[in-house]
Design a protein around this motif. Structure first.
Motif, short mmCIF file in Angstrom:
data_model
loop_
_atom_site.label_atom_id
_atom_site.label_comp_id
_atom_site.label_asym_id
_atom_site.label_seq_id
_atom_site.Cartn_x
_atom_site.Cartn_y
_atom_site.Cartn_z
N GLU A 53 -11.74 -9.89 -13.43
CA GLU A 53 -12.13 -10.47 -12.15
C GLU A 53 -10.99 -10.45 -11.15
N ASP A 56 -10.38 -6.91 -9.91
CA ASP A 56 -11.40 -6.50 -8.93
C ASP A 56 -11.12 -7.11 -7.56
N THR A 57 -10.75 -8.39 -7.54
CA THR A 57 -10.43 -9.06 -6.28
C THR A 57 -9.23 -8.41 -5.60
N MET A 59 -8.14 -5.32 -5.98
CA MET A 59 -8.50 -3.99 -5.50
C MET A 59 -9.29 -4.07 -4.20
N LYS A 60 -10.15 -5.08 -4.07
CA LYS A 60 -10.90 -5.26 -2.82
C LYS A 60 -9.95 -5.53 -1.65
N GLN A 61 -8.89 -6.32 -1.92
CA GLN A 61 -7.92 -6.63 -0.87
C GLN A 61 -7.26 -5.36 -0.34
N TYR A 62 -7.11 -4.37 -1.18
CA TYR A 62 -6.46 -3.12 -0.79
C TYR A 62 -7.46 -2.01 -0.46
N GLY A 63 -8.74 -2.38 -0.39
CA GLY A 63 -9.76 -1.39 -0.06
C GLY A 63 -9.99 -0.37 -1.16
N SER A 65 -12.08 -0.85 -4.00
CA SER A 65 -13.12 -1.46 -4.83
C SER A 65 -13.67 -0.52 -5.90
N ASN A 66 -13.50 0.77 -5.71
CA ASN A 66 -14.01 1.73 -6.68
C ASN A 66 -13.15 1.80 -7.95
N LYS A 68 -11.66 0.44 -11.26
CA LYS A 68 -12.04 -0.57 -12.26
C LYS A 68 -11.14 -0.42 -13.48
#
Length: 128
Positions: A53, A56-57, A59-63, A65-66, A68
């Motif tokens: 989790e 994932d969070t 990775m979203k912060q750095y753009g 999201s793909n 994993k």
């Protein structure tokens, strides 16, 4: 496991030589993340128990999201089950004697404090 695990192997757990041996296994996570002045030297610290989790969070912060994490833990558990291991054969904190828990809590006190982990032992071992 039908036995309780007692820590053995260090002649003197407080010795700097013993502490640093074993390929770095006795180096606290605090020492990897903070310098000698207590300044955090890594930008992000993720906890293993929430790794998927938190990753994932991040990775979203750095753009990203793909990206994993591979499901290594799921694979490991599946392999254990395939080998016929039961839950009782997996090592947990409950498998250690209280004196062993106390020793780890004292050796890694900064980790418990800094990263918010609850101590599990019933006693109060001191270095002195």
């Amino acid at each position: 496991l039908n036995q309780r695990w007692k820590f053995v192997g260090l002649n003197d757990p407080w010795s700097a030589n013993d502490y640093g041996r074993q390929g770095g296994h006795w180096i606290s996570q605090y020492d990897f993340c903070y310098d000698t002045l207590g300044k955090q030297r890594v930008e992000h610290i993720l906890k293993f128990e929430n790794l998927s989790e938190e990753f994932d969070t991040l990775m979203k912060q750095y753009g990203l999201s793909n990206l994993k994490l591979p499901h290594a833990m799921a694979w490991s558990r599946a392999k254990q089950e395939d080998a016929g291991w039961t839950r009782q054969e997996r090592l947990t904190k409950d498998d250690f004697e209280d004196s062993t828990k106390q020793m780890f809590e004292l050796l890694f006190a900064k980790d418990f404090e800094t990263f918010g982990y609850e101590k599990q032992s019933k006693g109060n071992l001191t270095k002195d």
